[in-house]
Design an enzyme around this catalytic site. Sequence first.
Site, PDB file in Angstrom:
ATOM      1  N   GLY A 160       0.810  -1.204   0.000  1.00 35.05           N
ATOM      2  CA  GLY A 160       0.000   0.000   0.000  1.00 35.05           C
ATOM      3  C   GLY A 160       0.848   1.260   0.000  1.00 35.05           C
TER       4      GLY A 160
ATOM      5  CG  ASN B 146      -5.303   4.014   9.047  1.00 31.15           C
ATOM      6  OD1 ASN B 146      -5.620   4.998   8.377  1.00 31.15           O
ATOM      7  ND2 ASN B 146      -4.329   4.049   9.934  1.00 31.15           N
TER       8      ASN B 146
ATOM      9  CD  GLN C 177      -6.915  -0.772   7.481  1.00 32.73           C
ATOM     10  OE1 GLN C 177      -7.638  -1.721   7.765  1.00 32.73           O
ATOM     11  NE2 GLN C 177      -5.658  -0.708   7.884  1.00 32.73           N
TER      12      GLN C 177
ATOM     13  N   GLY D 141      -1.725  -6.294   0.114  1.00 26.47           N
ATOM     14  CA  GLY D 141      -1.949  -7.724   0.336  1.00 26.47           C
ATOM     15  C   GLY D 141      -2.274  -8.079   1.772  1.00 26.47           C
ATOM     16  CG  HIS D 142       0.048  -6.524   5.252  1.00 27.96           C
ATOM     17  ND1 HIS D 142       0.156  -6.139   6.558  1.00 27.96           N
ATOM     18  CD2 HIS D 142       0.332  -5.440   4.521  1.00 27.96           C
ATOM     19  CE1 HIS D 142       0.494  -4.866   6.608  1.00 27.96           C
ATOM     20  NE2 HIS D 142       0.609  -4.418   5.385  1.00 27.96           N
TER      21      HIS D 142
ATOM     22  CB  THR E 200      11.888  -9.076 -11.271  1.00 28.44           C
ATOM     23  OG1 THR E 200      13.101  -8.814 -11.991  1.00 28.44           O
ATOM     24  CG2 THR E 200      11.367 -10.464 -11.623  1.00 28.44           C
TER      25      THR E 200
ATOM     26  CB  CYS F 106       5.828   5.963  18.693  1.00 32.02           C
ATOM     27  SG  CYS F 106       4.904   5.083  19.937  1.00 32.02           S
TER      28      CYS F 106
HETATM   29  N1  PLP Z   1      -2.869   2.930   3.931  1.00 32.79           N
HETATM   30  C1  PLP Z   1      -3.588   2.526   4.980  1.00 32.79           C
HETATM   31  C2  PLP Z   1      -4.956   3.102   5.208  1.00 32.79           C
HETATM   32  C3  PLP Z   1      -3.077   1.566   5.873  1.00 32.79           C
HETATM   33  O1  PLP Z   1      -3.811   1.176   6.920  1.00 32.79           O
HETATM   34  C4  PLP Z   1      -1.784   1.046   5.621  1.00 32.79           C
HETATM   35  C5  PLP Z   1      -1.160   0.102   6.571  1.00 32.79           C
HETATM   36  O2  PLP Z   1      -1.381   0.182   7.768  1.00 32.79           O
HETATM   37  C6  PLP Z   1      -1.084   1.480   4.489  1.00 32.79           C
HETATM   38  C7  PLP Z   1      -1.652   2.430   3.674  1.00 32.79           C
HETATM   39  C8  PLP Z   1       0.258   0.937   4.160  1.00 32.79           C
HETATM   40  O3  PLP Z   1       0.158  -0.329   3.508  1.00 32.79           O
HETATM   41  P1  PLP Z   1       1.401  -1.316   3.466  1.00 32.79           P
HETATM   42  O4  PLP Z   1       1.598  -1.833   4.859  1.00 32.79           O
HETATM   43  O5  PLP Z   1       1.006  -2.406   2.500  1.00 32.79           O
HETATM   44  O6  PLP Z   1       2.567  -0.551   2.958  1.00 32.79           O
END
Ligand code: PLP
Length: 394
Positions: free
Chosen positions: A76, A163, A191, A210-211, A247, A335
Amino acid sequence: MPDLTGDAVAYLDHAATTPVRPEALAALTEELAQVGNPSSQHTSGRRARRVVEESREAIAAALGVRAGDVVLTSGGTEADNLAVLGLYRARRAEDASRTRVLASAVEHHAVLDPVDHLGEREGADVGWLPVDDLGRVDLGWLKSELADNAERIALVTVMWANNEVGTIQPVAEAAALCAEHGIPFHSDAVQAVGSLPVDASAVDSLALSGHKTGGPVGVGALVLRRGLSPVPLAFGGGQEREIRSGTVDAAGFAALAAAVTASMADMDLRTARVRGLRDALVDGVLGSVDDVVRNGDPEHSLPGIAHLTFAGCEGDSLLLLLDAVGVECSRGSACSAGVPQPSHVLLAMGMDAATARGSLRFSLGWSSTERDVDRLLDALPAAVARARRARSRR
Ligand code: PLP
């Protein structure tokens, strides 16, 4: 539900990262066992390329866009940076007077920090779109900015859902306002994808990760309407429409596609179950602990997020007290140099800094169970009482 953390832990931090879904794990391990660079012309390369293109098609189908619109990224953060920096630089290169960037005041740092960078280092005139006390952006403010400044605006960015507090933004409406003036509109949907039925065709540019969807860490995508050409952040082999060299990670992409497809397929049932657990958590906390406030928009909210402010507590102390008894959650904000900062999201919603510091985010996902909620409800009253005593002694 599979019991991923065993009896030891109630994992209530799915918005930070959610466990990899079995479908994604299967796709990842199957592809990791293969060889072939998707850019190679031989048989192994062509096989890997087929996996990449089928994954692209699956992600595009799930999000309602064309396969050619999906650009693979490392997550992200990269997708957001590519959109914000790349689109600003491209729009400004076309017309030097386009220096204005509008971003919601509650963006994740993956958007906030590149926007700040543009303001501090690249001459951008940044406007922060205000939000109300539920965290929803002020469309009236956006309308009057567009009426006054449209020809100077390089891009507008508003996240799909927040988030920290989970508030869902009126993204389709905001994007439509920008479209009237031909201004590119980016949305960080990290999110939202997997938790909401996201229609990416409503916006010009969209980030996913992805995660957060049950796929692996370190893979994500930027969905980009054809015709938009952000200036790349990295130069090299010209992969991914020359927008994102490097890649292509066929295994990661296959796993991302599997996770996104699976999360769309079981969306209704899963999110209803998660929302039920979240509501039980909120009701249980409000019924057992005094002076707790729920933050965010109760009507338009991600199904898995409960964001609560405990009066008279330091969020950090409470987090560590809960962790000590096997309940894992988050402060939801960062933090700085080891010092807890009040969340910029809560400050933008009008909360004062001291109150904001007493907030925690509990987030649930596909593998959450009633037991997780019960563990929290058992542990919380004593932990809050201790955290309040600790703060009052200071
Ligand atoms: N944007 C939002 C709203 C998120 O909650 C997060 C991760 O906490 C990100 C972007 C960043 O994504 P990534 O961990 O895949 O870099």
